[in-house]
Design a protein around this motif. Structure first.
Motif, mmCIF file in Angstrom:
data_model
loop_
_atom_site.group_PDB
_atom_site.id
_atom_site.type_symbol
_atom_site.label_atom_id
_atom_site.label_comp_id
_atom_site.label_asym_id
_atom_site.label_seq_id
_atom_site.Cartn_x
_atom_site.Cartn_y
_atom_site.Cartn_z
ATOM 1 N N LEU A 4 0.832 -1.210 0.000
ATOM 2 C CA LEU A 4 0.000 0.000 0.000
ATOM 3 C C LEU A 4 0.865 1.259 0.000
ATOM 4 O O LEU A 4 1.985 1.248 0.518
ATOM 5 N N ASP A 5 0.337 2.350 -0.563
ATOM 6 C CA ASP A 5 1.077 3.606 -0.455
ATOM 7 C C ASP A 5 0.832 4.205 0.926
ATOM 8 O O ASP A 5 -0.054 3.779 1.668
ATOM 9 N N GLU A 6 1.629 5.198 1.273
ATOM 10 C CA GLU A 6 1.613 5.756 2.633
ATOM 11 C C GLU A 6 0.236 6.322 2.990
ATOM 12 O O GLU A 6 -0.239 6.183 4.115
ATOM 13 N N GLU A 7 -0.446 6.940 2.005
ATOM 14 C CA GLU A 7 -1.754 7.535 2.254
ATOM 15 C C GLU A 7 -2.792 6.460 2.637
ATOM 16 O O GLU A 7 -3.532 6.616 3.607
ATOM 17 N N ALA A 8 -2.776 5.358 1.910
ATOM 18 C CA ALA A 8 -3.705 4.262 2.202
ATOM 19 C C ALA A 8 -3.388 3.654 3.568
ATOM 20 O O ALA A 8 -4.287 3.301 4.332
ATOM 21 N N MET A 9 -2.105 3.561 3.870
ATOM 22 C CA MET A 9 -1.678 2.988 5.147
ATOM 23 C C MET A 9 -2.138 3.871 6.297
ATOM 24 O O MET A 9 -2.557 3.399 7.345
ATOM 25 N N ARG A 10 -2.066 5.210 6.079
ATOM 26 C CA ARG A 10 -2.475 6.147 7.123
ATOM 27 C C ARG A 10 -3.957 6.000 7.447
ATOM 28 O O ARG A 10 -4.376 6.174 8.581
ATOM 29 N N ARG A 11 -4.756 5.649 6.423
ATOM 30 C CA ARG A 11 -6.191 5.468 6.659
ATOM 31 C C ARG A 11 -6.466 4.201 7.469
ATOM 32 O O ARG A 11 -7.476 4.098 8.139
ATOM 33 N N ILE A 12 -5.565 3.242 7.366
ATOM 34 C CA ILE A 12 -5.755 1.994 8.115
ATOM 35 C C ILE A 12 -5.307 2.151 9.567
ATOM 36 O O ILE A 12 -5.979 1.724 10.495
#
Lengths: 322, 293
Positions: free
Chosen positions: A80-88
């Motif tokens: 995942l990219d960092e943005e998607a990871m931040r949402r998790i």
């Protein structure tokens, strides 16, 4: 039957500081079913916290995940990219830290800090956040939540701070909570209350719990399955009863035997020697230098996991012929 | 027979000031604490954070000056000893600290750390001291060849052995062990506990063993006192106290111990601090078993 919520396969995390990389997490694989509690047990330096940070993708340089897969709800977190990871992070997977005093910001009220989690993930407006914070404090059995919400961390006891951290972790209704030594800094009576709260929250919020601890007593009371780590590897894994009734790895046996509980005044069964440094691991089994059952095969290569019972695996050559 | 250590009505108060003109308040960290320790005994002092167990241990050695009370060591009044006499008494009474990371000077080689008490007390010449340090290293299970290293080159368990070697340098008869293994990993804890027991047999030591870990206390101590808010609420032979705890706090404490057995679920008792009458005196409820009930 649905698949596992979390599946870690062949995870490898290294730290590069000049010389050869130090492998803090080496070929670690485990899975966690919905609603299940897995106890990840190990001594300091065994790699249990780095495993947790790897799952959250919070390993800081010079640390780096260099291999493996972390599948969560069907997605590979490592791609995942960092943005998607931040949402998790914080929303779907939450982390509860060991030190309730340093994990909270001393200059914001606990209400602000719980509210921040909600607002960052778009779960509440500023106006709603405070009401939700009071509700969450109530859920974690904070006495007098309507007033406590305006307290600063220093006004709370250690146990109350840990309740705030649990409230923050639950704020966005995650499906997985990773608790890294959640009760180690607390007194034994408070520890019992917090563990009770965690198990209630688990049922109420339908969580899976990855419980990282060095305390086998805590694991025996709370976990469904156990994974024992030593020098970066999971050396034994299985259902909690199985591990406590018939431990297969000499390290697990040693840990269980070293708990005081036999006849008062008798000698404790100590594990001789010390945990090897990560830059001085032996070529074979990492536990071999301390192992009472060591034989010639142990020095050749790290043992693979062998099936030793229903759902129980151990990385030990003693079980190679089963 | 005279006990080795006789502590009577020990009290330590800390005053807290509130601003420049505000009325101060008094914190009773140790409040009317009395107990005795016999020769060769391991006496356990258990309690949670802030219960006063560490302050009690330090007051006994006068590392903190108590506010009032009496501490007799082999009959001699420690609290009224002169500076000079106190120095002599300290050869008999030593302490092992909790944190093996911060209690050893990082800039000294471990040989110098263990040798220092011998120099301070002017015991032996250079050659004798060197031999004594080697002997002490052997006693605590450390290779004397490691003596020229610095503390950071040792593991936690090894550092605690260094701290123990230093405490033993003057050949004491009494050691205050303040949470000696709580900073160590489980597998290493057992090594150090076994060492403490071996040394006790070999050297005839008596211990005041301060701990929050009831499993450990049950294992190593002959008698135990439970502290709560500066007072001893229960005291007795280890077997009797663990088998039939009388005080509600002791009961809650025992019920909170996590048991390393998935099939042994014990009901937890909850303690309400308001429900405890802290003024109640200890009374003997069975032979040698006292409780404030």
């Amino acid at each position: 039957m649905t698949g596992p919520l979390l599946e870690v396969a062949h995870l490898r995390t290294e730290f590069v500081t000049g010389g050869a990389p130090l492998v803090a997490v080496d070929d670690v694989s485990f899975s966690l079913a919905p609603g299940e509690t897995l106890g990840l047990v190990g001594e300091s330096g065994s790699g249990k916290s780095v495993t947790a940070f790897s799952i959250m993708r919070l390993v800081q340089p010079p640390g780096r995940i260099t291999g493996g897969e972390i599948r969560f709800n069907g997605r590979d977190l490592l791609t995942l990219d960092e943005e998607a990871m931040r949402r998790i992070r914080g929303a779907e997977i939450a982390l509860i830290f060991q030190e309730p005093s340093s994990a909270l910001n001393p200059v914001f009220t606990v209400g602000d800090q719980i509210g921040e989690v909600l607002r960052v993930h778009g779960r509440a407006t500023r106006a709603q956040a405070r009401t939700r914070a009071v509700e969450l404090l109530e859920a974690v059995r904070m006495p007098d939540p309507a007033h406590r919400v305006d307290d600063y961390p220093h006004q709370l006891s250690g146990g109350q701070r840990q309740r705030v951290l649990i409230a923050m972790a639950l704020a966005c209704k995650p499906s997985l909570v990773i608790a890294d030594e959640p009760t180690t800094a607390l007194d034994v009576t408070v520890q019992a209350q917090i563990m009770e709260l965690l198990s209630e929250m688990k049922t109420q919020f339908q969580l899976s719990l990855l419980l990282i601890t060095h305390d086998l007593g805590v694991v025996a009371e709370s976990a469904d399955r156990v994974a024992i780590m030593y020098a970066g590897r999971i050396v034994e894994e299985g259902p909690v009863r199985q591990i406590f009734r018939s431990p297969a790895h000499p390290y697990t046996r040693g840990l269980l035997a070293s708990i005081p509980g036999g006849a008062p005044g008798s000698r404790l069964q100590a594990i001789e020697g010390t945990v090897p440094r990560l830059d001085q691991l032996p070529p074979g089994c990492s536990f071999a230098p301390r192992c009472p059952s060591r034989f010639d095969l142990c020095d050749t290569a790290p043992p693979p996991p062998y099936e030793v019972g229903p759902g129980q695996r151990a990385r030990c050559y003693l079980h190679r012929n089963r | 027979m005279m006990p080795l250590l006789d502590v009577r009505h020990l009290a330590k108060q800390f005053s807290r000031t509130r601003g420049l003109f505000g009325a101060g308040s008094v914190l009773r960290a140790v409040d009317d604490v009395s107990f005795t320790i016999e020769e060769g005994e391991t006496f356990g002092l258990v309690g949670e954070t802030g219960s006063g167990k560490t302050t009690t241990g330090r007051c006994v050695l006068r590392l903190i000056e108590p506010t009032s009370g009496e501490v007799r060591f082999r009959g001699e009044d420690v609290l009224r000893a002169s500076r000079r006499r106190m120095r002599e008494l300290r050869r008999q009474m030593q302490i092992v600290f909790q944190d093996p990371y911060s209690s050893l000077n990082p800039r000294m080689r471990v040989r110098a750390i263990v040798e220092e008490p011998l120099i301070i007390h002017r015991l032996g010449g250079r050659v004798e001291r060197r031999a004594r340090v080697d002997e002490l290293f052997g006693l605590v299970g450390l290779d004397p060849a490691l003596a020229d290293r610095y503390p950071h080159q040792f593991s936690g368990g090894q550092r605690q052995r260094v701290g123990l070697a230093r405490a033993l340098a003057l050949n004491p008869s009494f050691i205050v062990a303040d949470e000696p293994v709580s900073a160590l990993d489980v597998s290493i804890q057992a090594q150090v506990i076994n060492l403490l027991q071996d040394l006790q047999q070999q050297l005839g030591l008596s211990y005041l063993f301060i701990s929050h870990d009831l499993r450990l206390v049950r294992h190593i101590c002959t008698r135990v006192a439970v502290m709560y808010f500066g007072r001893i609420v229960e005291m007795g032979e280890t077997g009797s106290l663990f088998a039939s705890p009388q005080h509600p706090y002791t009961r809650a404490l025992l019920s909170a111990i996590p048991v390393a057995d998935p099939d042994a679920r014990t009901p937890r008792l909850v303690i309400e601090p308001a429900g405890i009458d802290s003024t109640r005196p200890l009374r003997e409820i069975a032979d040698g078993h006292w409780a404030a009930v």
